[in-house]
Scaffold this motif. Structure first.
Motif, PDB file in Angstrom:
ATOM      1  N   THR A  64       0.839  -1.195   0.000  1.00  0.00           N
ATOM      2  CA  THR A  64       0.000   0.000   0.000  1.00  0.00           C
ATOM      3  C   THR A  64       0.873   1.243   0.000  1.00  0.00           C
ATOM      4  O   THR A  64       0.619   2.206  -0.736  1.00  0.00           O
ATOM      5  CB  THR A  64      -0.903   0.004   1.245  1.00  0.00           C
ATOM      6  OG1 THR A  64      -1.525  -1.277   1.344  1.00  0.00           O
ATOM      7  CG2 THR A  64      -1.960   1.070   1.139  1.00  0.00           C
ATOM      8  N   THR A  77      -2.320  -1.687  -5.325  1.00  0.00           N
ATOM      9  CA  THR A  77      -3.691  -1.769  -4.839  1.00  0.00           C
ATOM     10  C   THR A  77      -4.106  -3.193  -4.457  1.00  0.00           C
ATOM     11  O   THR A  77      -5.219  -3.396  -4.005  1.00  0.00           O
ATOM     12  CB  THR A  77      -4.676  -1.265  -5.898  1.00  0.00           C
ATOM     13  OG1 THR A  77      -4.370  -1.925  -7.118  1.00  0.00           O
ATOM     14  CG2 THR A  77      -4.570   0.230  -6.062  1.00  0.00           C
ATOM     15  N   THR A  78      -3.247  -4.167  -4.672  1.00  0.00           N
ATOM     16  CA  THR A  78      -3.629  -5.525  -4.294  1.00  0.00           C
ATOM     17  C   THR A  78      -2.735  -6.013  -3.155  1.00  0.00           C
ATOM     18  O   THR A  78      -1.669  -5.478  -2.919  1.00  0.00           O
ATOM     19  CB  THR A  78      -3.475  -6.505  -5.474  1.00  0.00           C
ATOM     20  OG1 THR A  78      -2.124  -6.422  -5.916  1.00  0.00           O
ATOM     21  CG2 THR A  78      -4.410  -6.173  -6.601  1.00  0.00           C
TER      22      THR A  78
END
Lengths: 603, 375
Positions: free
Chosen positions: B252, B257-258
């Motif tokens: 992050t 985003t994963t």
């Protein structure tokens, strides 16, 4: 704190010192200081006793223990046999393994080196720490840091109560909570949880007790083996034991004197299901007396898990089997041999092998002196037919006992004076008897006899008894090791579950009237309990130091201010040195850039 | 020739059926937890502590003048602060504790997020887990009753008891109102895995024990070993989740985003903070370590009674020792050398690997004196 060295009236333990000494970790040095061999030796000693090297040694110890669990070891049960079998299967690497002591890992040079170094490292760490801890116990808890609101856990409020009374009340409350508290210089310093370090030291010292127990056992223990058929007894001397392994301080002449007789043996086995044949009960009924006093004969039982203690020795039941009772008659019909012969189990169903040596046979059919030998199988539960399987027992219980024998004649070699294995027949000077052109062989049910060919007489399978083998073990040092183990657990509990923490309280009269009460706590960061404890103490303290009316606002603003202060000055370096050089107590509050400023604005 | 004492086949059969039923119920619980996680991702992820910060101010405001009230400020590792407020009403002696978190690290809201359907699924999952645990306990008790002995005489029974210890520990944490429902899915999965291996690979009929196991130490040594196993397993799960959450936090921070291994970010966001996992795994391991020490010493005492020597470097003993040393390494690194975070987590994983090998590896691949009753 290096920039405050000009101070002369500095409190004995400034905040950095107070924080550091709570952790008992040894101080580590980076490289050799000093010159020559002595400097290097000292550096190496420091390295060895450092936590990092201790950790590496600990890690190496666990790695080094692995091969011993995967390769057969001499010292394990039946180790000798297993090692030999393994060597036969891995002929190429076996010599290398032998050189590397891989069949004897736990007494090998390299394994010993690791644990000896580890214990030296431990001693080098624990002994200074013990003295250091004694020093801590003899001195007062470290004095309060100058700025309590900068400690990781703190609380502040204002009260109308007198500062000295608040301090005295805090001192009393902390003592009541079991803290070692010390009131001086307008502040209370308190510490609790010394048992953590006691536990820590106790744990490590008890490891030495364990090691001592181990060492004593390996120097002064001895084990002997004895196999007895039901009805037999023996005196615990070197001549009557089957084998004996002594050590430096427990040799042949040190054996505990006692007499032991096997009266009977009971065995039970699983009779159905997928664990059929698994053992369910073994009980040896014995009688014994310690020393030489036959009148003190006592009856007892020995079972797996329930050894019999006689004098300084323990007798363990380690094996059992069957001993067929066999009688042999010569050609004239005289009984030349009669006895119960222990046969040794070869598999879980107690297919047993053994030999009978008839050394006093006398004259053979040809008129010359000869001897007879028999080798064969005892099957507690024989199958109907041996076809395809050979003589194999189907079940360890004695449901259908049979005896299978081969007969030999000639010279057994028993008169040569050389010691012989009683479970093996030396067939070098023996010839197998022949019956109907085949090697003479018989399959006997209970009570059956076999007339030997060529007029050699007959053999009768009269019955059978059970035998049990015992391990007679003398092992001192168990109590030391056990005490070490128990103390280690107690020490661990202390060192892992008790928190060492410090609490400081300082009540200071404010220049504008009223008193400011500051509390701070310090503990290892693994637990949040110190905040709870501080809150409880603060609530109790408010009986003697009730918060002022406007305290709500002060607390609220303090909440906002504190993070700002700790963020702004994050590092440990103090910038407010000059204000402090005068009186150590009174200006404290006003020297803090955050809190008093706010309070002034409220006033 | 005497027969061994009898086995009650009805009870033994009942035990098997109960264990299978427990597995079915656990499977349902697993599905419910999966639904919880799936639906939970649809709700907005609320940040719990922000709400709490509001309620904290209210508590302060409503306090009576008579009340004694204290606010303790705790500096967090990341530079943020936490406050703990304690209020005691004069004369009543009751204390109210409210704690709020500052801007340090925040625990996620849990699997269900703020979605009501997901919350319902989670509650159903917990109920199913309780039912499964009851059936499971019944299976263990009837197994013991069928042969009138402690139900941990072979690897099958040990595995069943071990899976139960783990589930029970989780349910006890839930019952004491700890915020651990996020543990539900991994615990149920681990329990199912253990029971699955037990019933398929390790199964043996309910029978009496070999004489070597006729000892009161069976109850002491083996039950503490079971408990330690369950707790080490739980700490292992916490360690894995810590590693996952920590990489998620790093990703992050790096703008990704994963989560790690392509997992959904929403799952990680709903889990507690990395530091919470880290602390949990340390606490469990530190709590269990003295008990593991006791297990080894109890085993040594039993060995002294059964084999004549309290320590013979039997493979099981050796690997217990290795496991002990590995956990000792971890605790030392944590407590003294100040290793936190990933490095300590890898040590904890290595230590648990030793434990796993000690259980499955040594029992199946190495023959030693701990080989009883088949496996």
């Amino acid at each position: 704190m290096s920039n405050t060295t000009t101070e002369t009236e500095q409190p004995p333990a400034p905040e950095d010192g107070a924080a550091e000494r709570l952790s008992t970790a040894p101080v580590e040095s980076d490289g050799p200081t000093g010159i020559g061999a002595f400097g290097w030796a000292r550096w190496m000693w420091r390295q060895l006793t450092s936590m990092r090297v201790a950790l590496i040694l600990l890690f190496l110890l666990s790695l080094a223990a692995i091969p011993g669990s995967l390769i057969p070891q001499y010292q394990n049960g039946q180790g000798q046999l297993k090692v030999e079998a393994w060597k036969a299967r891995h002929a190429t690497v076996a010599p290398v393994y032998e050189k590397l002591q891989l069949f004897d890992v736990y007494s090998s040079v390299w394994f010993s080196a690791i644990y000896i170094l580890l214990f030296v490292s431990l001693a080098g760490c624990i002994v200074p720490r013990t003295w250091q801890f004694v020093g801590v116990l003899r001195s007062q808890p470290p004095a309060a840091p100058r700025n309590l609101t900068r400690m990781p856990v703190h609380a502040v409020w204002r009260t109308e109560a007198d500062a000295d009374r608040v301090n005295a009340a805090a001192h009393r409350l902390l003592r009541k909570r079991g803290f070692r508290a010390h009131l001086s210089g307008g502040a209370v310093a308190a510490e609790k949880g010394y048992l953590r370090e006691v536990g820590n030291l106790l744990f490590h010292l008890s490891l030495f007790a364990l090691l001592g127990g181990f060492a004593w056992a390996s120097l002064a223990s001895g084990t002997g083996g004895k196999l007895m058929v039901e009805g037999e007894g023996y005196s615990n001397t070197i001549t009557q034991l089957d084998d004996f392994n002594g050590t430096r301080f427990y040799g042949n002449q040190d054996l505990d004197p006692f007499y032991l007789k096997l009266n009977g043996f009971t065995s039970k086995f699983q009779t159905k299901g997928d664990q059929i044949g698994a053992a369910r009960q073994f009980t040896a009924n014995v009688e014994y007396y310690a020393g030489g006093d036959e009148s003190k004969l006592k009856k007892s039982t020995i079972e797996v898990n329930h050894p019999l203690e006689i004098g300084g020795s323990k007798v363990y039941l380690i094996g059992h089997g069957y001993a067929p009772v066999i009688s042999v008659k010569n050609g004239k019909g005289d009984v030349v041999y009669r006895g119960a012969v222990p046969f040794l189990p070869q598999d879980g169903n107690l297919t047993s092998t053994g030999v009978v040596k008839v050394s006093d046979y006398g004259l053979g059919p040809d008129g010359n002196k000869t001897q007879l030998g028999f080798s064969g199988f005892f099957l507690p539960t024989a199958p109907l037919s041996f076809e395809g399987t050979g003589p194999v027992s189907l079940f360890p219980g004695d449901a259908a006992p049979e005896l299978v024998l081969n007969a030999f004649s000639g010279d057994l070699g028993t008169d040569s004076g050389l010691p012989q294995n009683v479970y093996q027949l030396n067939t070098r000077k023996l010839t197998q008897l022949v019956q109907d052109g085949e090697p003479a062989k018989a399959r006997l049910k209970l009570g059956e006899g076999w007339t030997l060919p060529d007029g050699y007489g007959s053999v009768t399978f009269e019955g059978y008894k059970q035998w049990a083998s015992f391990n007679v073990s003398h092992r001192p040092g168990n109590a030391i090791a056990l005490a070490g183990g128990v103390l280690a657990i107690l020490g661990l509990i202390g060192s892992l579950f008790i928190q060492r923490r410090r609490i400081w309280v300082r009540a200071v009269a404010l220049p504008g009237g009223g008193t400011q009460v500051e509390l701070a706590g310090l503990a290892r960061s693994e637990s949040a309990k110190i905040a709870e404890e501080l809150a409880e103490l603060a609530v109790d303290l408010q009986d003697d130091a009730p918060a002022s009316e406007e305290e709500d606002d002060a607390a609220a603003s303090e909440e906002d201010a504190a993070p700002a202060a700790s963020e702004g000055e994050g590092g440990a370096t103090e910038t407010d040195v000059p204000e402090e050089t005068g009186v150590p107590t009174a200006p404290e509050a006003s020297s803090d850039p955050a809190v008093p400023a706010d309070q002034k604005s409220k006033e | 020739m005497q027969l061994a004492s009898a086995v009650d086949p009805q009870l033994a059969d009942l035990s098997n059926k109960l264990i299978y039923s427990a597995m079915v119920v656990y499977t349902l619980a697993m599905f419910a937890h999966m639904i919880e996680w799936t639906f939970g991702s649809r709700g907005a992820v609320a940040v719990r502590s922000k709400e709490q910060a509001g309620s904290l101010a209210e508590t302060v405001a409503t306090a009576e003048k008579k009340a004694k009230k204290v606010t303790v400020t705790v500096a967090g590792a990341g530079g943020g602060t936490t406050t703990l407020t304690r209020t005691a009403v004069a004369g009543e002696g009751a204390t109210v504790v409210t704690s709020g978190r500052g801007a340090d690290e925040e625990d996620g809201p849990g699997a269900a997020g703020t979605n009501e359907k997901a919350d319902l699924a989670g509650r159903i999952a917990v109920s199913l887990t309780v039912l499964g645990a009851v059936l499971h306990a019944g299976g263990i008790v009837t197994r013991g009753l069928s042969v009138s002995r402690w139900p941990w005489g072979n690897m099958y029974e040990f595995s069943c008891a071990f899976a139960f210890a783990m589930t029970a520990a989780y349910l006890v944490l839930l019952a004491t109102r700890k915020n651990v429902r996020w543990l539900g899915l991994p615990v149920v999965l681990a329990g199912l895995l253990t029971l699955g291996i037990a019933t398929t690979v390790l199964y043996t009929d309910s029978e009496q024990l070999v004489p070597a196991l006729h000892s009161p130490w069976l109850a002491i040594h083996v039950s503490t070993a079971i408990f330690c196993g369950g707790a080490f397993y739980a700490a292992f799960i916490a360690t894995l989740l810590y590693l996952g959450k920590d990489s998620f936090d790093k990703r992050t921070a790096a703008g990704l985003t994963t989560g790690p291994l392509g997992t959904s970010a929403s799952i990680w966001r709903r889990l507690p903070a990395a530091s919470t996992f880290d602390k949990l795994s340390y606490r469990i391991n530190a709590l269990v370590f003295p008990l593991w020490t006791f297990t080894i010493i109890a085993g040594a005492i039993w060995a002294e009674a059964a084999w004549g020597k309290y320590w013979e470097w039997d493979p099981k003993e050796t690997w217990s020792f290795i496991t002990w040393v590995a956990y000792a390494c971890y605790l030392h690194a944590r407590a003294t050398a100040g290793w936190k975070g990933r490095k300590a987590a890898y040590l904890a994983l290595a230590a648990f690997a030793c434990w796993l090998f000690n259980y499955y590896g040594v029992n199946i691949f190495v023959t030693g004196k701990h080989s009883y009753a088949g496996i």
